[in-house]
Structures are given as structure tokens and as C-alpha cells.
Scaffold this motif. Structure first.
Motif, PDB file in Angstrom:
ATOM      1  N   ALA A  63       0.820  -1.209   0.000  1.00  0.00           N
ATOM      2  CA  ALA A  63       0.000   0.000   0.000  1.00  0.00           C
ATOM      3  C   ALA A  63       0.854   1.259   0.000  1.00  0.00           C
ATOM      4  N   GLU A  67       0.086   4.141  -2.612  1.00  0.00           N
ATOM      5  CA  GLU A  67      -0.263   5.482  -2.168  1.00  0.00           C
ATOM      6  C   GLU A  67       0.726   6.522  -2.688  1.00  0.00           C
ATOM      7  N   TYR A 103      -8.779  -0.267  -3.747  1.00  0.00           N
ATOM      8  CA  TYR A 103      -8.033   0.257  -2.605  1.00  0.00           C
ATOM      9  C   TYR A 103      -7.988   1.786  -2.655  1.00  0.00           C
ATOM     10  N   THR A 106     -11.446   3.314  -1.932  1.00  0.00           N
ATOM     11  CA  THR A 106     -11.750   3.257  -0.500  1.00  0.00           C
ATOM     12  C   THR A 106     -10.951   4.305   0.265  1.00  0.00           C
ATOM     13  N   ARG A 107      -9.695   4.478  -0.114  1.00  0.00           N
ATOM     14  CA  ARG A 107      -8.843   5.487   0.534  1.00  0.00           C
ATOM     15  C   ARG A 107      -9.425   6.887   0.332  1.00  0.00           C
ATOM     16  N   ARG A 108      -9.853   7.204  -0.902  1.00  0.00           N
ATOM     17  CA  ARG A 108     -10.449   8.521  -1.175  1.00  0.00           C
ATOM     18  C   ARG A 108     -11.737   8.707  -0.392  1.00  0.00           C
ATOM     19  N   LYS A 110     -12.516   7.385   2.491  1.00  0.00           N
ATOM     20  CA  LYS A 110     -12.184   7.635   3.894  1.00  0.00           C
ATOM     21  C   LYS A 110     -11.699   9.058   4.104  1.00  0.00           C
ATOM     22  N   GLU A 111     -10.923   9.569   3.154  1.00  0.00           N
ATOM     23  CA  GLU A 111     -10.452  10.951   3.246  1.00  0.00           C
ATOM     24  C   GLU A 111     -11.627  11.922   3.213  1.00  0.00           C
TER      25      GLU A 111
END
Length: 118
Positions: A63, A67, A103, A106-108, A110-111
Motif C-alpha cells: 500500500a 499510495e 483500494y 476506499t482510501r479517497r 475515507k479521506e
């Protein structure tokens, strides 16, 4: 940590796990020119990595690279290609292009939840 050999790293963490109360197993390894440059060692309770491509996921070690590529605005398809070249083939990455896209999505999300939208 860095070790002189894969076996030395395995022995070290196996001894450590034994003192703490768990055993370890080898997960995936990244290769360059046929030589393993990194290997994930996980708790034996982690489960056995299957061959079902739908069950793959991005590990925390991987990750970091994903990232970094995203932060540098590298497109997901290009980032996947880069990871494949880094690990001597897409087959040895351990996840699919769709996993990488999921992935990042999902990261975006959460941000956005935490108000960190850029």
C-alpha cells in the motif's frame, strides 16, 4: 529490518514469535532479477494464501507504493504496470488491477469522510 538472507530473517522472527506466543509463515516476496528483495512474514493465523484471484488484497507493505504513486498522480493502470515491473511480473504482485483501483477508491472515500478532500 534488513538481514543478510531470507533464512536469517525467518529464523529471527520465528524465534521472536515463539517467545511472544505465536508462529509465523512466509507470505509474498518481491523479486528483482530473480532475487527476493523483500518478503512478508505474517502470523500463522493469517491464513493460507489461496490461488483464487478474487480473494487477493493489497498488503500494508504494498500500500505504501500504491499510495506514493497515487500522491504523485500516477494513473492506477500505470501504477499497476509499475508494480508488476518492480516485482518481476504482474503474476507475482499478489493482487489484481481491480484490487488497486478498489483500494484507492476506499482510501479517497475515507479521506472525504474525515474532511480531508483535496
Amino acid at each position: 529490518m534488513e538481514f543478510d538472507s531470507e533464512e536469517e530473517a525467518y529464523d529471527f522472527y520465528n524465534a521472536y514469535g515463539g517467545r511472544i506466543g505465536f508462529s509465523i509463515q512466509k507470505e509474498y516476496g518481491n523479486k528483482v532479477n530473480g532475487r527476493i528483495i523483500s518478503r512478508a512474514l505474517v502470523c500463522s493465523k493469517e491464513g493460507v494464501k489461496g490461488t483464487d484471484k478474487q480473494d487477493r488484497r493489497i498488503f500494508s507493505v504494498q500500500a505504501i507504493d500504491v499510495e506514493l504513486a497515487s500522491d504523485l498522480r500516477v494513473l492506477a493502470c500505470n501504477a499497476y504496470e509499475l508494480m508488476g515491473r518492480k516485482s518481476s511480473g504482474k503474476e507475482s504482485i499478489g493482487y489484481l488491477k481491480v484490487d488497486l483501483k478498489n483500494y484507492l477508491r476506499t482510501r479517497r472515500q475515507k479521506e472525504l469522510l474525515y474532511g480531508n478532500a483535496a
